[in-house]
Write a protein that holds these residues in place. Structure first.
Motif, PDB file in Angstrom:
ATOM      1  N   SER A   4       5.935  -4.071   4.430  1.00 31.10           N
ATOM      2  CA  SER A   4       4.859  -3.083   4.290  1.00 31.10           C
ATOM      3  C   SER A   4       4.930  -2.085   5.434  1.00 31.10           C
ATOM      4  CB  SER A   4       3.495  -3.774   4.345  1.00 31.10           C
ATOM      5  OG  SER A   4       3.335  -4.619   3.246  1.00 31.10           O
ATOM      6  N   HIS A   5       4.545  -0.877   5.149  1.00 30.15           N
ATOM      7  CA  HIS A   5       4.530   0.152   6.189  1.00 30.15           C
ATOM      8  C   HIS A   5       3.451   1.157   5.829  1.00 30.15           C
ATOM      9  CE1 HIS A   5       5.709   3.073   9.093  1.00 30.15           C
ATOM     10  NE2 HIS A   5       6.125   3.947   8.199  1.00 30.15           N
ATOM     11  N   SER A   8       1.426   8.165   5.912  1.00 32.28           N
ATOM     12  CA  SER A   8       0.722   9.174   5.104  1.00 32.28           C
ATOM     13  C   SER A   8       1.100   9.100   3.632  1.00 32.28           C
ATOM     14  CB  SER A   8       0.984  10.577   5.648  1.00 32.28           C
ATOM     15  OG  SER A   8       2.340  10.921   5.420  1.00 32.28           O
ATOM     16  N   ALA A   9       2.234   8.470   3.328  1.00 31.18           N
ATOM     17  CA  ALA A   9       2.639   8.361   1.919  1.00 31.18           C
ATOM     18  C   ALA A   9       1.718   7.426   1.147  1.00 31.18           C
ATOM     19  CB  ALA A   9       4.081   7.868   1.817  1.00 31.18           C
ATOM     20  N   ASN A  10       1.167   6.418   1.836  1.00 36.03           N
ATOM     21  CA  ASN A  10       0.397   5.415   1.093  1.00 36.03           C
ATOM     22  C   ASN A  10      -1.000   5.148   1.653  1.00 36.03           C
ATOM     23  OD1 ASN A  10       0.984   3.913   3.338  1.00 36.03           O
ATOM     24  ND2 ASN A  10       2.202   2.348   2.291  1.00 36.03           N
ATOM     25  N   TYR A  11      -1.430   5.958   2.591  1.00 32.48           N
ATOM     26  CA  TYR A  11      -2.795   5.765   3.093  1.00 32.48           C
ATOM     27  C   TYR A  11      -3.428   7.100   3.427  1.00 32.48           C
ATOM     28  CZ  TYR A  11      -6.873   3.807   5.292  1.00 32.48           C
ATOM     29  OH  TYR A  11      -8.180   3.474   5.573  1.00 32.48           O
ATOM     30  N   VAL A  12      -4.580   7.333   2.854  1.00 25.54           N
ATOM     31  CA  VAL A  12      -5.351   8.549   3.110  1.00 25.54           C
ATOM     32  C   VAL A  12      -6.804   8.104   3.240  1.00 25.54           C
ATOM     33  CG1 VAL A  12      -5.990  10.809   2.200  1.00 25.54           C
ATOM     34  CG2 VAL A  12      -3.783   9.823   1.610  1.00 25.54           C
ATOM     35  N   PRO A  13      -7.519   8.535   4.264  1.00 26.70           N
ATOM     36  CA  PRO A  13      -8.940   8.192   4.316  1.00 26.70           C
ATOM     37  C   PRO A  13      -9.655   8.730   3.066  1.00 26.70           C
ATOM     38  CG  PRO A  13      -8.210   9.116   6.415  1.00 26.70           C
ATOM     39  CD  PRO A  13      -7.094   9.319   5.434  1.00 26.70           C
ATOM     40  N   LEU A  14     -10.466   7.894   2.464  1.00 31.95           N
ATOM     41  CA  LEU A  14     -11.212   8.319   1.276  1.00 31.95           C
ATOM     42  C   LEU A  14     -12.205   9.400   1.666  1.00 31.95           C
ATOM     43  CD1 LEU A  14     -12.029   4.801  -0.277  1.00 31.95           C
ATOM     44  CD2 LEU A  14     -10.232   6.400  -0.982  1.00 31.95           C
ATOM     45  N   GLU A 186     -12.122   7.029   7.485  1.00 35.38           N
ATOM     46  CA  GLU A 186     -12.989   7.264   6.331  1.00 35.38           C
ATOM     47  C   GLU A 186     -14.432   6.853   6.596  1.00 35.38           C
ATOM     48  OE1 GLU A 186     -10.504   5.235   3.571  1.00 35.38           O
ATOM     49  OE2 GLU A 186     -11.685   3.409   3.565  1.00 35.38           O
TER      50      GLU A 186
ATOM     51  N   ARG B 399       1.815  10.963  -3.046  1.00 31.84           N
ATOM     52  CA  ARG B 399       1.219  10.579  -1.771  1.00 31.84           C
ATOM     53  C   ARG B 399      -0.219  10.155  -1.997  1.00 31.84           C
ATOM     54  NH1 ARG B 399      -1.382  13.173   2.137  1.00 31.84           N
ATOM     55  NH2 ARG B 399      -1.475  15.144   1.018  1.00 31.84           N
ATOM     56  N   GLY B 400      -0.620   9.037  -1.445  1.00 36.30           N
ATOM     57  CA  GLY B 400      -2.018   8.640  -1.560  1.00 36.30           C
ATOM     58  C   GLY B 400      -2.210   7.129  -1.533  1.00 36.30           C
ATOM     59  N   ASN B 401      -3.466   6.738  -1.723  1.00 36.92           N
ATOM     60  CA  ASN B 401      -3.820   5.323  -1.580  1.00 36.92           C
ATOM     61  C   ASN B 401      -3.282   4.443  -2.688  1.00 36.92           C
ATOM     62  OD1 ASN B 401      -5.518   5.426   0.829  1.00 36.92           O
ATOM     63  ND2 ASN B 401      -6.826   6.752  -0.422  1.00 36.92           N
ATOM     64  N   VAL B 403      -0.195   4.404  -3.691  1.00 29.31           N
ATOM     65  CA  VAL B 403       1.245   4.198  -3.498  1.00 29.31           C
ATOM     66  C   VAL B 403       1.416   2.845  -2.806  1.00 29.31           C
ATOM     67  CG1 VAL B 403       3.264   5.023  -2.211  1.00 29.31           C
ATOM     68  CG2 VAL B 403       1.813   6.657  -3.442  1.00 29.31           C
ATOM     69  N   SER B 405       2.406  -0.644  -0.737  1.00 31.08           N
ATOM     70  CA  SER B 405       2.477  -0.927   0.695  1.00 31.08           C
ATOM     71  C   SER B 405       3.922  -0.896   1.176  1.00 31.08           C
ATOM     72  CB  SER B 405       1.884  -2.302   0.994  1.00 31.08           C
ATOM     73  OG  SER B 405       0.566  -2.396   0.511  1.00 31.08           O
ATOM     74  N   GLY B 406       4.856  -1.276   0.303  1.00 33.10           N
ATOM     75  CA  GLY B 406       6.269  -1.283   0.678  1.00 33.10           C
ATOM     76  C   GLY B 406       7.059  -2.246  -0.189  1.00 33.10           C
ATOM     77  N   GLY B 421       6.955  11.351   4.753  1.00 33.51           N
ATOM     78  CA  GLY B 421       5.511  11.186   4.572  1.00 33.51           C
ATOM     79  C   GLY B 421       5.052  11.243   3.122  1.00 33.51           C
ATOM     80  N   TRP B 422       6.014  11.262   2.203  1.00 34.46           N
ATOM     81  CA  TRP B 422       5.704  11.210   0.778  1.00 34.46           C
ATOM     82  C   TRP B 422       6.527  10.089   0.148  1.00 34.46           C
ATOM     83  CZ3 TRP B 422       3.008  15.092  -2.297  1.00 34.46           C
ATOM     84  CH2 TRP B 422       2.449  16.122  -1.527  1.00 34.46           C
TER      85      TRP B 422
END
Lengths: 555, 555
Positions: A4-5, A8-14, A186, B399-401, B403, B405-406, B421-422
């Protein structure tokens, strides 16, 4: 898990800011806002909000600063709901019925750096700033919104030490290439909402980006609001940010129909003209609709879903709204829960029940919506759930991501409200065998008479079913013998009459004797701007009346 | 902000487990699952999942352990989607078409502690365990699901060193008062999904509770799935957890109609019997429906919303489904995006366009759904967005929540996928002037012929419009002069015939000359279980064919 990593690709504050950006990308050409002849598209709205955010930042607004607004339901108010968070700031929407003294108190408490005010309310802000100035406090800048059909003009206030800005010019001074300040976390604050004062001491309720995001989606889902709704603004946007539907309508790329004033005629006209799909219905609004003169009514072009909230609607109101073509979604919540928290989810098996039974079932507060983790009725001391018997009273408690972050500068009050790991609503209710919660009273409103609890809501419900009664509220009146007895404040419908004795008799026919009012006062009821009766005023009055003479209390 | 206090009253890690608990509380008596004559209510489902979670924990499952499942779309598979996370564990749903060798590889890689298997697939697991045993690896426990109309019975496997458990008895051994293990952090893993192998090397995609929660709600919203849907399971639940609608249907307290096998007859029968409102439509399913014999078709009792995904549906398929009464929601995504990531949001102004134009517009992949932050087409080197001209190709990036974890135990692959970052989808596409993305090809599938990019999807779309063609795929065939030329693999409809020359001629009438296939092979196409054509097999074949003789390539 290994591999896991987070990045910004997989985490954005809601944050609800994403809703606006998505609507502008997907439905850029669709109408976002309508106000009389003024119309904007979602592309316009994103651009205007970006400029406005930029203008705020250029004027010195920093992350976490508070921007206050004293604005009715006009497009600027909607835009502030996105632009202020996009500047990294916190929107503090003030009740448009507040007076200058209250506004000065809230501006001081919130330390607002800017206040945006509608031209019709400028005098309130002028008064508030005068008071703050006399207290030698730091003054906010003032941005004034002119009427939409006027060209932006310079605002001169000779003699004022303050610079007054005009909203459209201010907005235009912002840059389109402004980089939106998203929340770093968030849980960062997005809004500050002062509770509207059924008590006299307002508290600043902090909303987070996460909570706003989740409650917006919950409000969308509990209303079965499909994509591209047409939403009519009758709920003030200053009230829990329009029950979070300011953001929620953007989530579904809908069209917002704004009205400066809420009248039955405007409601029916707008529904008919814009083919409204959804609206809100605080008690004042539903009363306005069902009591509208025939000349102002128009047939609904299609079913309108009305989220009813603010106070439990009496059965006969629900019944009449349904007959007019409204589908009522009965929701319950508080400022501390971002507005809607529970919903009386309709069950298909109710469809075949008699109308009055349907209305009775639907006047309950139901259970948690999808964004709230749990709603329960508990003993406030032991924290045990009450049995689901429809009788045992306890305090309504709520828990989940759509509960406030806390009360501004009042950690003690925050901790008290969250004591036991649940938010204590201060409302008393029961749990029915089907699990649904029914509100019985505010804990501070319940009447204790001769050791018996009397739910003022139940008594009011009977009063509302009297053919001559337009509005009613019941509070406790001191009584030497019983401790308290119910005292009814009643407003009659135009052209109707009734005596105290008739009202009391009617109640005794429909209630256990001890629950019926012993005294009735005919008068207009004092209201908050969201249509809640200000019982604390009536309680003072009832207290001033003193104990009933013996002969009456023996009736 | 001063006064904020984070605690259990206002913060709960997001998890789909909440959806199940809410449905059981609000709609406990409503049917959650139907499988032939088997029916459960939401109350049953919560109780069964609680027992199952308890049984898992009693057998030694710890937080973060992997529980594998090799199970078709039957109620047990649905229950595992909640029970495994409720035990704090990670569900690894395996493709039911995998062979023993692949299952043994995935069991080893995932270190699954338990595998739950349907009785019809037991031989696969037996084979897998034999292989693991020979490799002297730690073996998982096996839980076998018997057919539902059979009473639970002891499972004896003489000669096996392993203990085999029977699912219903195992479930019954769990306790109802089990305390559900919620995620400690909402980024904790909930599921592990191995990519289904359009390439030969499967990777373990990690889903988090947060991502699953948000993608479930997004799938609900993009389908305009109101409360109480009736969802027909044609998409395998093992495939991105049924595009997250295993959890999504619980969010809306719907009814899940399970089918062990997916046939046209069963689809029409179930739609008719249960008044299905929503279903999924991978290409195999939509083909099955539009090509169903009249005797198996039944009129739809109401419009059925079909979320189409898995591969861009050719226009004529969209067109025919619409004629049958299906509303097509075209969505696109990958296992790495929890299934659906973008949606071709329908625009009301399309309603008045000719049908073929509508189908063409709707066969695009659209833009991000509400839970995804952004979808774009970018130059994979410079990371610049391509112009929205409908022509310039780039890589589809997301890109976003929602996507992943890995990739499990492959941080290198994770970092590569997230480079810049995408999430780099590996799909090539263009951006139209309205912002909508259209997929042109997998980056590894695109044919480069004489320096020109040829989108195999475009060529296939023309092949599909040929009246005799049932199925088609195009890959590059080595060519001494051009580098590669398009080679079509075609399956004809029953009773239809066509020659290579006719097919090539047809393509040249509808495509630029260089894009038309130069060779055509008539055969069945190799498929993954989710209906994707396994082009890597066809590529091998085309490679083995070698360069076309000169005279043909000059045609």
């Amino acid at each position: 898990m290994d591999g896991s990593h987070r990045c910004s690709a997989n985490y954005v504050p809601l944050t609800p800011i994403s809703f606006l950006e998505r609507s502008a990308a997907v439905y850029g050409d669709r109408i976002s806002l309508v106000y009389g002849r003024v119309q904007y598209t979602w592309r316009d709205t994103l651009q205007r909000c970006t400029r406005l955010a930029s203008a705020l930042v250029r004027t010195g607004i920093a992350r976490g600063d508070v921007v206050a607004a004293l604005v009715p339901n006009i497009p600027a108010m909607y835009e502030l709901h996105f632009a202020v968070p996009m500047a990294g700031a916190v929107l503090c929407s003030l009740n448009t019925r507040h007076d200058a003294a209250m506004v000065s108190t809230l501006l001081s408490h919130s330390e607002a750096k800017i206040i945006v005010v509608d031209y019709q309310l400028e005098h309130i802000v002028t008064g508030a700033i005068k008071a703050m100035s006399e207290r030698k406090e730091k003054l906010p800048r003032v941005v004034i919104i002119q009427e939409y059909d006027q060209p932006p003009s310079r605002i001169d206030r000779p003699g004022s030490a303050l610079e007054y800005l005009e909203f459209e010019s201010f907005l235009a001074s912002g840059k389109l290439n402004f980089e939106i300040r998203r929340p770093r976390d968030e849980l960062d604050p997005i809004a500050l909402n002062y509770t509207s004062g059924t008590t006299s001491r307002p508290k600043g309720v902090i909303f987070s980006h996460r909570g706003a995001y989740l409650n917006s989606l919950s409000a969308v889902l509990l209303n079965d609001m499909c994509s591209l709704p047409v939403y009519l603004w009758t709920v003030p946007m200053f009230h829990c940010n329009g029950w979070c539907l300011t953001w929620g309508v953007a989530a579904q790329s809908g069209t917002n129909i704004c009205q400066r004033n809420v009248t039955a005629k405007e409601i029916f006209d707008n529904i008919s003209l814009h083919k409204v799909t959804h609206m809100g219905g605080a008690p004042t609004v539903s009363n306005m609709i069902i009591n509208a003169p025939i000349s102002e009514q128009k047939p609904l072009p299609r079913e309108v879903t009305m989220m009813s909230g603010g106070a439990p609607p009496p059965s006969h109101v629900l019944y009449k709204l349904k007959a007019l073509g409204f589908r009522i979604v009965h929701s319950y919540g508080l400022t501390e829960t971002y507005g809607p928290a529970t919903v009386c989810s309709w069950k298909p098996e109710w469809d075949s029940l008699p109308q009055d039974k349907q209305a009775k079932l639907n006047s309950r507060q139901g259970l948690q919506h999808i964004g709230l983790e749990a709603a329960d009725v508990k003993d406030p001391v032991t924290m045990e759930s009450v049995p689901a018997d429809g009788k045992t009273m306890g305090e309504v408690m709520l828990r989940g991501n759509t509960v406030m972050s806390g009360y501004l500068k009042d950690l003690k009050a925050t901790r008290e409200a969250f004591n036991g790991g649940w938010f204590r609503s201060g409302d008393l209710g029961v749990k029915h065998p089907d699990g649904y919660i029914e509100l019985k009273d505010r804990s501070k409103d319940i009447i204790i008479s001769g050791g018996e609890n009397i739910s003022t809501i139940e008594v009011e419900s009977v009063l509302f079913s009297h053919p001559s009664v337009l509005d009613a509220a019941v509070v406790g009146r001191p009584d030497d013998h019983w401790g308290e007895t119910p005292c009814a404040f009643v407003k009659l419908k135009d052209g109707c009459s009734a005596t105290e004795g008739e009202i009391i008799k009617f109640c005794r026919e429909h209630l256990p004797h001890y629950m019926a009012p012993r005294s009735v006062v005919f008068r207009d009821l004092p209201k908050t701007s969201t249509g809640k009766t200000q019982k604390f005023i009536l309680k003072k009055e009832a207290k001033a009346m003193g104990s009933l003479p013996k002969r009456v209390s023996k009736l």
